[in-house]
Motif scaffolding. Structure first.
Motif, PDB file in Angstrom:
ATOM      1  N   ALA A 140      85.536 -71.357 -39.822  1.00 12.60           N
ATOM      2  CA  ALA A 140      84.562 -72.377 -40.223  1.00 12.60           C
ATOM      3  C   ALA A 140      85.185 -73.770 -40.145  1.00 12.60           C
ATOM      4  O   ALA A 140      84.527 -74.740 -39.751  1.00 12.60           O
ATOM      5  CB  ALA A 140      84.061 -72.102 -41.638  1.00 12.60           C
ATOM      6  N   ALA A 141      86.472 -73.857 -40.509  1.00 11.95           N
ATOM      7  CA  ALA A 141      87.172 -75.143 -40.418  1.00 11.95           C
ATOM      8  C   ALA A 141      87.263 -75.601 -38.965  1.00 11.95           C
ATOM      9  O   ALA A 141      87.097 -76.789 -38.658  1.00 11.95           O
ATOM     10  CB  ALA A 141      88.566 -75.029 -41.040  1.00 11.95           C
ATOM     11  N   VAL A 142      87.496 -74.641 -38.059  1.00  7.50           N
ATOM     12  CA  VAL A 142      87.540 -74.970 -36.627  1.00  7.50           C
ATOM     13  C   VAL A 142      86.166 -75.459 -36.155  1.00  7.50           C
ATOM     14  O   VAL A 142      86.049 -76.492 -35.490  1.00  7.50           O
ATOM     15  CB  VAL A 142      87.981 -73.742 -35.783  1.00  7.50           C
ATOM     16  N   ALA A 143      85.110 -74.739 -36.553  1.00  3.03           N
ATOM     17  CA  ALA A 143      83.749 -75.110 -36.138  1.00  3.03           C
ATOM     18  C   ALA A 143      83.388 -76.497 -36.671  1.00  3.03           C
ATOM     19  O   ALA A 143      82.796 -77.321 -35.957  1.00  3.03           O
ATOM     20  CB  ALA A 143      82.752 -74.073 -36.639  1.00  3.03           C
ATOM     21  N   GLU A 144      83.778 -76.771 -37.909  1.00  6.06           N
ATOM     22  CA  GLU A 144      83.482 -78.078 -38.507  1.00  6.06           C
ATOM     23  C   GLU A 144      84.229 -79.184 -37.756  1.00  6.06           C
ATOM     24  O   GLU A 144      83.687 -80.257 -37.490  1.00  6.06           O
ATOM     25  CB  GLU A 144      83.865 -78.088 -39.989  1.00  6.06           C
ATOM     26  N   ARG A 145      85.473 -78.876 -37.380  1.00  6.28           N
ATOM     27  CA  ARG A 145      86.283 -79.855 -36.639  1.00  6.28           C
ATOM     28  C   ARG A 145      85.647 -80.161 -35.277  1.00  6.28           C
ATOM     29  O   ARG A 145      85.591 -81.321 -34.859  1.00  6.28           O
ATOM     30  CB  ARG A 145      87.707 -79.318 -36.469  1.00  6.28           C
ATOM     31  N   VAL A 146      85.167 -79.119 -34.595  1.00  2.00           N
ATOM     32  CA  VAL A 146      84.516 -79.312 -33.287  1.00  2.00           C
ATOM     33  C   VAL A 146      83.252 -80.161 -33.466  1.00  2.00           C
ATOM     34  O   VAL A 146      82.990 -81.077 -32.687  1.00  2.00           O
ATOM     35  CB  VAL A 146      84.161 -77.953 -32.626  1.00  2.00           C
ATOM     36  N   ASN A 147      82.491 -79.868 -34.523  1.00  2.00           N
ATOM     37  CA  ASN A 147      81.253 -80.615 -34.785  1.00  2.00           C
ATOM     38  C   ASN A 147      81.493 -82.093 -35.024  1.00  2.00           C
ATOM     39  O   ASN A 147      80.668 -82.926 -34.671  1.00  2.00           O
ATOM     40  CB  ASN A 147      80.541 -80.038 -36.022  1.00  2.00           C
ATOM     41  N   ARG A 148      82.632 -82.405 -35.661  1.00  2.00           N
ATOM     42  CA  ARG A 148      82.939 -83.822 -35.930  1.00  2.00           C
ATOM     43  C   ARG A 148      83.271 -84.561 -34.645  1.00  2.00           C
ATOM     44  O   ARG A 148      83.260 -85.781 -34.611  1.00  2.00           O
ATOM     45  CB  ARG A 148      84.125 -83.946 -36.914  1.00  2.00           C
ATOM     46  N   GLY A 149      83.591 -83.798 -33.590  1.00  2.00           N
ATOM     47  CA  GLY A 149      83.908 -84.405 -32.296  1.00  2.00           C
ATOM     48  C   GLY A 149      85.403 -84.572 -32.127  1.00  2.00           C
ATOM     49  O   GLY A 149      86.089 -85.050 -33.037  1.00  2.00           O
ATOM     50  N   VAL A 150      85.922 -84.142 -30.997  1.00  2.00           N
ATOM     51  CA  VAL A 150      87.363 -84.270 -30.708  1.00  2.00           C
ATOM     52  C   VAL A 150      87.508 -84.937 -29.352  1.00  2.00           C
ATOM     53  O   VAL A 150      88.073 -84.385 -28.421  1.00  2.00           O
ATOM     54  CB  VAL A 150      88.101 -82.903 -30.751  1.00  2.00           C
TER      55      VAL A 150
END
Ligand SMILES: [Mg+2]
Length: 293
Positions: A140-150
């Motif tokens: 979930a932390a990975v998914a949230e990080r992707v959602n924030r944009g990288v």
């Protein structure tokens, strides 16, 4: 004869869902079927448009998109008489796979018209319904990080970047989990809860899940050293993560999870956050069109 409303997410799968429309219209016209198409304009639009379609009396509401679109359509038609269906059109198509929908548009439309309907279980957590699987913790932390944009990364490279960043920075937290027979403390890397077997585009974290047994399948993956996570990760695609000694597999009708602090949960394309998650299940509450096999 049944009537069909297609809720199309034109940006799903980088335009894949949208590209299916010409052929979809042709097939429906040739079949003489009563149908209509709606293209969503913004996130959450599919919830309202699916609800409206159900109220207008459409028998079958079809999500044309990925798991996020399916989840919105589901949350729109819940409590109505409408049947849920899906056409593969997103990046993650775990629900479409779970209900045996063919990936090609021609056989997929045939499956829709054949309308082999079965009712499956419906999960609810934090006022949101889900029909496949959710995860709390590392993924979930990975998914949230992707959602924030990288930026500048996109697609798979964005995901890989987020995994690497989280391997460095992610910290587990204390949880108290109650699966119906008393709470126990744990400190897991992740917790997965599902009606279906997979999430995240083919990660079969709950390979024994049954969609209509009235029970959630649960995987609590004990805290793992980060190099081991990287090493064992590919096993999830073959449904073999459950053989690790860190994997604890359960079934439960109701689940309560208390976390030491608010953390993200990924729920079929959506990120929710909370420090208390109460899961309930409604047995065989959602009629769904299944593909052949
Ligand atoms: Mg089940």
């Amino acid at each position: 004869m049944k009537s069909y409303k297609f809720i199309v997410n034109p940006v799903a799968g980088a335009g894949k869902a949208y590209s299916l429309l010409p052929r979809l219209k042709e097939i429906m016209k040739e079949s003489g079927i009563d149908y209509d198409i709606y293209e969503t304009r913004e996130p959450r639009d599919a919830i309202e448009s699916a609800r409206t379609a159900a109220k207008e009396g459409y028998d079958i509401v079809v999500a044309v998109g990925g798991d996020g679109t399916v989840n919105e359509v589901l949350n729109g038609i819940v409590g109505t008489k409408a049947t849920l269906a899906v056409i593969h059109g997103g990046k993650g198509n775990d629900f479409a796979t779970a209900v045996n929908m063919p990936t090609e548009i021609n056989p997929a439309c045939k499956a829709l018209i054949d309308a082999n309907i079965r009712s499956i279980d419906l999960g609810k957590v934090m006022d949101r319904y889900f029909i496949n699987s959710v995860g709390i913790g590392f993924d979930a932390a990975v998914a949230e990080r992707v959602n924030r944009g990288v930026k500048p990364f996109k697609g798979v490279s964005a995901y890989i970047y987020a995994v690497l960043e989280m391997l460095i920075s992610y910290q587990t937290t204390d949880m108290e989990v109650d699966l119906g027979d008393g709470a126990f403390a744990c400190h897991p890397t992740l917790v997965a809860v599902g009606i279906g077997q997979a999430y995240g585009g083919g990660m079969r974290i709950l390979p024994d899940a049954i969609q209509d047994d009235g029970l959630f399948d649960v995987c609590i993956l004990d805290k793992m050293k980060k190099p081991f996570m990287l090493y064992h990760f590919p096993k999830v695609f073959k449904g073999k993560l459950k053989h690790l000694e860190e994997s604890n597999m359960f079934r439960a009708r109701e689940i309560k999870i208390k976390l030491n602090e608010a953390r993200p949960m990924h729920l079929e394309g959506e990120i929710l956050r909370g420090d208390y998650m109460h899961f309930t299940i409604e047995e065989k509450a959602m009629p769904v069109i299944f593909g052949p096999g």
